[in-house]
Scaffold this motif. Structure first.
Motif, short mmCIF file in Angstrom:
data_model
loop_
_atom_site.label_atom_id
_atom_site.label_comp_id
_atom_site.label_asym_id
_atom_site.label_seq_id
_atom_site.Cartn_x
_atom_site.Cartn_y
_atom_site.Cartn_z
N SER A 92 0.84 -1.19 0.00
CA SER A 92 0.00 0.00 0.00
C SER A 92 0.88 1.24 0.00
CB SER A 92 -0.90 0.01 1.24
OG SER A 92 -1.78 -1.08 1.21
N PHE A 93 0.44 2.23 -0.76
CA PHE A 93 1.13 3.51 -0.78
C PHE A 93 0.06 4.58 -0.95
CE2 PHE A 93 3.33 7.01 -2.91
CZ PHE A 93 4.36 7.23 -2.01
N PHE A 138 -0.50 -1.86 -4.68
CA PHE A 138 0.30 -2.31 -5.80
C PHE A 138 0.72 -3.75 -5.57
CE2 PHE A 138 0.83 2.20 -5.15
CZ PHE A 138 0.55 2.70 -6.40
N VAL A 139 0.70 -4.54 -6.63
CA VAL A 139 1.16 -5.92 -6.57
C VAL A 139 2.61 -5.93 -7.06
CG1 VAL A 139 0.85 -8.27 -7.42
CG2 VAL A 139 -1.14 -6.83 -6.94
#
Length: 104
Positions: A46-47, A52-53
């Motif tokens: 997480s950002f 995002f994977v």
């Protein structure tokens, strides 16, 4: 040796699950032959508001094979060198080290 320790040892001997590797403490000490399970699961990061994977590399090794595992240690697996990142963790029974690694 407990039944769980015997089962763990059997899993690491299984050629379908584990493979041969060379471990070096600090990446430079004398090489030690070990058996490892190399995993490459996707990780979700997480950002801010985004997720995002990303790829990750996880290495499992028997605690009985190594006295200690630390950041900076390396594993050579199939000609590729992986460096341990962050603090490795042991499973609840203290039979398996689990370490996040990166290809060097």
């Amino acid at each position: 040796m407990s039944a769980f320790a015997n089962a763990t040892a059997a899993l690491f001997r299984d050629p379908n699950l584990a493979q041969d590797a060379i471990w070096r403490s600090g990446g430079a000490d004398a090489p030690v032959a070990v058996r490892v399970m190399l995993r490459r699961p996707d990780a979700v990061m997480s950002f801010g508001e985004g997720r995002f994977v990303t790829d990750s590399v996880m290495i499992d090794v028997e605690c009985a094979a190594l006295g200690a595992l630390a950041p900076g240690d390396t594993f050579e697996i199939g000609g590729v060198i992986y460096e341990v990142r962050g603090e490795p963790l042991r499973d609840a029974m203290r039979h398996v080290w689990k370490a996040e690694a990166r290809e060097v």
